[in-house]
Scaffold this motif. Structure first.
Motif, short mmCIF file in Angstrom:
data_model
loop_
_atom_site.label_atom_id
_atom_site.label_comp_id
_atom_site.label_asym_id
_atom_site.label_seq_id
_atom_site.Cartn_x
_atom_site.Cartn_y
_atom_site.Cartn_z
N SER A 10 -0.89 -5.38 -2.21
CA SER A 10 -1.06 -4.09 -2.37
C SER A 10 -2.60 -3.70 -2.88
O SER A 10 -3.18 -2.78 -2.25
N TYR A 11 -2.89 -4.46 -3.95
CA TYR A 11 -4.11 -4.26 -4.48
C TYR A 11 -5.25 -4.64 -3.51
O TYR A 11 -6.38 -3.87 -3.43
N GLU B 185 -4.96 -4.45 -0.11
CA GLU B 185 -4.91 -3.36 0.80
C GLU B 185 -5.81 -2.17 0.13
O GLU B 185 -6.52 -1.55 1.01
N LEU B 186 -5.48 -1.66 -1.11
CA LEU B 186 -5.94 -0.35 -1.61
C LEU B 186 -7.48 -0.68 -1.52
O LEU B 186 -8.29 0.07 -1.24
N LYS B 187 -7.77 -1.75 -2.11
CA LYS B 187 -9.45 -2.16 -2.44
C LYS B 187 -10.03 -2.35 -0.87
O LYS B 187 -11.36 -1.80 -0.82
N ASN B 188 -9.65 -2.94 0.02
CA ASN B 188 -10.54 -3.24 1.11
C ASN B 188 -10.16 -2.52 2.41
O ASN B 188 -11.08 -2.37 3.19
N HIS B 189 -9.01 -1.82 2.63
CA HIS B 189 -8.66 -1.13 3.84
C HIS B 189 -8.48 0.50 3.77
O HIS B 189 -8.38 1.07 4.42
N VAL C 271 4.73 -10.93 -7.31
CA VAL C 271 3.28 -11.30 -7.68
C VAL C 271 2.42 -11.00 -6.22
O VAL C 271 1.49 -10.36 -6.15
N ASN C 272 3.24 -11.69 -5.14
CA ASN C 272 2.38 -11.71 -4.00
C ASN C 272 2.36 -10.26 -3.41
O ASN C 272 1.27 -9.75 -2.95
#
Length: 62
Positions: free
Chosen positions: A8-9, A11-15, A2-3
């Motif tokens: 990953s989510y 990272e994809l959303k913010n970076h 879960v972590n």
């Protein structure tokens, strides 16, 4: 697990810098054109080698 998914989510959303729709379309066309050109080049080389090998076997059979 879960972590990992949460990180990953985030990272994809913010970076990740996502391309604009127009840029994505342009890059898709470029990839499609080069894919077609590469496929045609491979087909051409395969056809030439096929003919050469066929002629070689006809030559050694005679």
């Amino acid at each position: 697990m879960v972590n990992y998914i949460t990180e990953s989510y985030n990272e994809l959303k913010n970076h990740v810098t996502w391309p604009t729709w127009a840029e994505a379309q342009k890059l898709t066309v470029i990839v499609a054109v080069f894919s077609i050109l590469l496929a045609l080049a491979v087909w051409g080389v395969d056809s030439v080698f096929s003919k050469v090998v066929g002629l070689y076997f006809e030559w050694i059979k005679s």
